[in-house]
Design a protein around this motif. Structure first.
Motif, short mmCIF file in Angstrom:
data_model
loop_
_atom_site.label_atom_id
_atom_site.label_comp_id
_atom_site.label_asym_id
_atom_site.label_seq_id
_atom_site.Cartn_x
_atom_site.Cartn_y
_atom_site.Cartn_z
N PRO B 335 -6.73 -8.50 12.59
CA PRO B 335 -7.32 -8.75 11.27
C PRO B 335 -6.31 -8.38 10.16
O PRO B 335 -5.66 -7.33 10.24
CB PRO B 335 -8.53 -7.82 11.22
CG PRO B 335 -8.85 -7.53 12.66
CD PRO B 335 -7.52 -7.55 13.38
N LEU B 336 -6.17 -9.27 9.16
CA LEU B 336 -5.22 -8.99 8.07
C LEU B 336 -5.53 -7.65 7.42
O LEU B 336 -4.63 -6.93 6.99
CB LEU B 336 -5.27 -10.11 7.03
CG LEU B 336 -4.81 -11.50 7.50
CD1 LEU B 336 -4.96 -12.51 6.36
CD2 LEU B 336 -3.38 -11.46 7.99
N ALA B 337 -6.82 -7.31 7.35
CA ALA B 337 -7.23 -6.07 6.68
C ALA B 337 -6.85 -4.81 7.49
O ALA B 337 -7.04 -3.70 7.01
CB ALA B 337 -8.73 -6.09 6.40
N GLU B 338 -6.32 -5.00 8.69
CA GLU B 338 -5.88 -3.82 9.46
C GLU B 338 -4.37 -3.64 9.44
O GLU B 338 -3.84 -2.75 10.12
CB GLU B 338 -6.36 -3.96 10.92
CG GLU B 338 -7.87 -3.77 11.03
CD GLU B 338 -8.37 -3.91 12.46
OE1 GLU B 338 -7.53 -3.97 13.39
OE2 GLU B 338 -9.60 -3.97 12.63
N ILE B 339 -3.67 -4.48 8.67
CA ILE B 339 -2.20 -4.39 8.65
C ILE B 339 -1.79 -3.32 7.63
O ILE B 339 -2.08 -3.44 6.44
CB ILE B 339 -1.56 -5.75 8.28
CG1 ILE B 339 -1.94 -6.80 9.33
CG2 ILE B 339 -0.05 -5.62 8.15
CD1 ILE B 339 -1.49 -8.20 8.98
N PRO B 340 -1.11 -2.26 8.09
CA PRO B 340 -0.68 -1.21 7.16
C PRO B 340 0.57 -1.63 6.39
O PRO B 340 1.35 -2.45 6.87
CB PRO B 340 -0.35 -0.03 8.09
CG PRO B 340 0.06 -0.68 9.37
CD PRO B 340 -0.68 -1.98 9.47
N VAL B 341 0.77 -1.08 5.19
CA VAL B 341 1.98 -1.38 4.42
C VAL B 341 2.77 -0.09 4.18
O VAL B 341 2.20 1.00 4.08
CB VAL B 341 1.66 -2.06 3.07
CG1 VAL B 341 0.90 -3.38 3.30
CG2 VAL B 341 0.88 -1.16 2.14
N ASP B 342 4.10 -0.24 4.12
CA ASP B 342 4.99 0.89 3.84
C ASP B 342 5.32 0.99 2.36
O ASP B 342 5.48 2.07 1.81
CB ASP B 342 6.30 0.74 4.62
CG ASP B 342 6.07 0.62 6.12
OD1 ASP B 342 5.40 1.51 6.67
OD2 ASP B 342 6.53 -0.37 6.73
N LYS B 343 5.51 -0.18 1.75
CA LYS B 343 5.89 -0.22 0.34
C LYS B 343 5.07 -1.28 -0.38
O LYS B 343 4.54 -2.20 0.24
CB LYS B 343 7.38 -0.55 0.19
CG LYS B 343 8.31 0.59 0.58
CD LYS B 343 9.76 0.25 0.30
CE LYS B 343 10.65 1.47 0.58
NZ LYS B 343 12.09 1.14 0.47
N VAL B 344 5.02 -1.15 -1.71
CA VAL B 344 4.33 -2.13 -2.53
C VAL B 344 5.24 -2.48 -3.71
O VAL B 344 5.84 -1.58 -4.32
CB VAL B 344 2.96 -1.60 -3.02
CG1 VAL B 344 2.31 -2.57 -4.00
CG2 VAL B 344 2.04 -1.31 -1.85
N PHE B 345 5.36 -3.76 -3.98
CA PHE B 345 6.17 -4.21 -5.12
C PHE B 345 5.29 -5.03 -6.07
O PHE B 345 4.74 -6.06 -5.68
CB PHE B 345 7.35 -5.06 -4.63
CG PHE B 345 8.12 -5.71 -5.74
CD1 PHE B 345 8.76 -4.95 -6.72
CD2 PHE B 345 8.23 -7.10 -5.82
CE1 PHE B 345 9.47 -5.55 -7.75
CE2 PHE B 345 8.95 -7.71 -6.86
CZ PHE B 345 9.57 -6.93 -7.82
N ILE B 346 5.17 -4.53 -7.29
CA ILE B 346 4.43 -5.26 -8.33
C ILE B 346 5.45 -5.67 -9.38
O ILE B 346 6.01 -4.82 -10.09
CB ILE B 346 3.32 -4.38 -8.93
CG1 ILE B 346 2.31 -3.99 -7.84
CG2 ILE B 346 2.62 -5.11 -10.09
CD1 ILE B 346 1.33 -2.91 -8.24
N GLY B 347 5.75 -6.96 -9.43
CA GLY B 347 6.76 -7.45 -10.37
C GLY B 347 7.11 -8.88 -10.04
O GLY B 347 6.33 -9.59 -9.40
#
Lengths: 212, 468
Positions: B335-347
């Protein structure tokens, strides 16, 4: 620009769709202010196992033996065989610069992204669209026969395989003329300088805010 | 005269000369310039002893190479610095209508700066050596990316040698649900037609859901037209367009304004204009989107699962999915909602305008990033966006949440500066391309809206922002 008339070239098959210009030449090499020298970094992230940075000596790099350009049978290839949507993504002209600098003069694919397609012509690289079924045949023949070459004739607009089978391709008259003669497109456009000036004068009156 | 599309009108009003094979000389009103794709063009001019045809059509800035922190140190990477200094020198030598160099108060991403300055006006032809020039089509301007040889050609002749594209209309009907943004519309369109679906076309975005978008939203949508294969995207002019342009530094004033805005109001497709291809999406059915692969067309709604390549009958596509899952480090059916993220880029030029930052701040206000998320970069699109955000207190909301508040620039969208992913790192990104290595060699990019990226930063994994 280098003229293009005919070519008998060894074919290198790049068997994946949506090859983007970030893959053709990664961003770190875009910091150069020159037009030349991009060949050693063509497909850098696929071609080498180590991370490439500008200024590195290519002979000190670790080539990826699995990548098609590194296979001895494709050394010296001048025709790149690709799949759908070749050259998508960034407008970077460094992509055709890198292909040309490496030695490719022709790219054949069933479809190309528009900006890349256009950029090729400006650099003596001929992008050729062939029917998907034909491209499939070329892949199969290229894999099956080491030393597989294609004959490309721009004046006749034909690609001919060793079997003698040949296929026509489309190109606009303007692009064909520029490529056959290696013409300077800016010089050609400046023949219309009076028309450009007249157009500008009319618009200065109609839409003066565009010239403020 | 027969009914015309907006694209037909923009095209025909800029044709200087038409050749026998349909190739035309197209007049260019605005030439946006940045440091990466211009040095070879200016050098070409010099080598040929040519001068710019109309340097007052040029508006320039430095954005791709510029750092987003420690501006007092300048540009540390000598190769990047040389490229930016080469632009400084070229603008000083050849001239420009306006230039926003590194560290200028109004410096920014070229596609944020242009509209913000009024350098982009309805009815113009706008080009830039950058594929995301399609952004400016949000103003009813014909705007598209060009290569460096064409940058030189426009500098020398004010024209491009071009052939007309075909007309496509993407109609998004109804209204978007709360939590669904222009970015989700863009990704849903690409998911529908594919990354080559718009090749050879100019796409006009129309319909009530598009009319309902702000100018920022329309820019986000047109920005990603190129990710659908179309060099140019368009939205017809309406009152929102004209209101956005009013008072901008380079916009017409006084009498010229009245004449200009009356003309701009005509920049719409005629009711019975012919489109070569039409696509219709129901706006109400569009959900927040997340890309799972290495092409923007590899996208699904947040409630979906990572696709299973075994279900794909076409061999080339199946191989593409398998390669993408291997690169992305994902298993089929997760499920896409179970994929963890390490970083986030807003820009990025897609999502770094004030509305995007407000959307992110609205989600994170009073909350914090997950401990498992190692970095959240918020990179405003321009110095003016940054100042506006700070005046609204958004920077303090981000900093309190453990996000980093940076200086403007392209940043981790393409990682030409120091902002990048390390091999294997997974990022929720508001940018436009999830290609292999785009955000750093070996980096794994998932494209999402600013609200979805922010929610992932807080939760530590993708999550449906509508129920977050």
């Amino acid at each position: 620009m280098k003229a293009f008339t005919t070519l008998d070239g060894l074919v290198c098959p790049l068997d994946r769709a949506n090859v983007d210009t970030d893959a053709i030449i990664p961003k770190q090499f875009l910091k150069s202010i020159k037009r030349s020298g991009f060949g050693p970094n063509l497909f850098d992230e696929w071609r080498y196992l180590d991370h490439g940075e500008p200024g590195m000596d290519p002979s000190s790099r670790r080539p990826n033996p699995d990548f098609v350009l590194n296979q001895p049978r494709y050394r010296g290839a001048q025709v790149l065989l690709g799949r759908e949507n070749f050259g998508c993504g960034s407008s970077r002209e460094h992509a055709p610069w890198a292909l040309e600098d490496y030695g490719f003069r022709v790219v054949i694919a069933p479809s190309f992204a528009d900006i890349f397609f256009n950029n090729c012509y400006k650099n003596g690289v001929l992008p050729i669209v062939l029917d998907a079924a034909v491209v499939e045949t070329l892949f199969a023949e290229c894999f099956a026969h080491e030393g597989y070459t294609l004959h490309v004739d721009l004046a006749l607009q034909r690609v001919t395989a060793p079997s003698g089978a040949s296929w026509a391709f489309d190109i606009t008259g303007h692009r064909k003329d520029c490529l056959l003669k290696g013409l300077d497109e800016i010089g050609l456009t400046l023949h219309h300088a009076d028309a450009i000036r007249a157009f500008e004068e009319r618009r200065r009156i109609e839409q003066p805010w565009l010239f403020a | 005269m027969s009914a015309q599309t907006l694209y037909d009108k923009l095209w025909s009003s800029h044709v200087v000369h038409e050749g026998s094979d349909g190739t035309v000389l197209l007049y260019i009103d605005r030439h946006l310039v940045h440091e990466v794709t211009s040095p070879q063009a200016y050098e070409g001019l010099k080598l040929a002893g040519r001068t710019p045809w109309r340097s007052d059509s040029v508006v320039a800035t430095a954005d791709h190479n510029t750092p987003t922190d420690h501006w007092e140190r300048g540009i540390v990477d000598p190769v990047s610095r040389q490229q930016v200094e080469t632009l400084d020198a070229n603008i000083a030598h050849f001239g420009a209508r306006a230039y926003f160099p590194f560290r200028d108060a109004a410096q920014g991403i070229v596609h944020v700066m242009g509209p913000e300055q009024g350098a982009t006006l309805p009815g113009m032809t706008v080009v830039c050596g950058d594929s995301h020039t399609s952004t400016h089509g949000a103003f009813g301007a014909l705007a598209f990316g060009i290569g460096t040889s064409e940058v030189e050609h426009v500098l020398a002749t004010q024209c491009l040698v071009a052939k007309k594209a075909r007309n496509m209309r993407v109609c998004v009907t109804g209204e978007l649900a709360a939590g669904v943004t222009a970015k989700d519309v863009a990704l849903a369109v690409i998911g529908r037609i594919g990354t080559a679906g718009g090749t050879g076309y100019t796409i006009e975005f129309a319909g009530s859901a598009i009319r309902g978008l702000s100018m920022e939203g329309r820019m986000t949508l047109c920005n990603m037209a190129i990710e659908a294969g179309a060099r140019a995207g368009l939205v017809a002019v309406d009152q929102k367009t004209i209101d956005y342009v009013a008072g901008r530094p380079l916009a017409p004033k006084a009498d010229a304004w009245a004449r200009a805005s009356a003309y701009w109001a005509t920049l719409v497709s005629d009711p019975d204009a012919h489109f070569d291809h039409e696509v219709v999406l129901d706006g109400a059915e569009i959900e927040p989107q997340v890309t799972w692969g290495t092409s923007p067309e590899m996208v699904l709604p947040i409630g979906a699962k990572v696709p299973d390549p075994r279900a794909e009958p076409d061999a080339t596509r199946r191989a593409g999915i398998e390669r993408a899952l291997a690169y992305m480090g994902l298993d089929a059916n997760t499920p896409l909602a179970e994929i963890p993220v390490d970083k986030v880029f807003i820009g990025s030029c897609t999502n770094s305008r004030i509305e995007d930052l407000r959307a992110a701040a609205a989600v994170v206000r009073g909350r914090r990033k997950a401990d498992s998320v190692t970095q959240v970069l918020v990179v405003p699109g321009s110095g003016l966006v940054k100042a506006q955000a700070e005046a609204e207190g958004l920077d303090r909301i981000f900093l309190a949440a453990g996000f980093e508040w940076r200086e403007p620039g392209c940043s981790m969208c393409l990682a030409m500066n120091a902002d990048r992913l390390e091999p294997g790192e997974r990022c929720a990104s508001t940018s436009n391309r999830n290609f292999e290595g785009r955000q750093g060699q070996g980096g794994r990019t998932h494209l999402v809206s600013p609200a979805m990226a922010t929610a992932a930063a807080i939760a530590g994994h993708f999550v449906d922002v509508r129920t977050f």
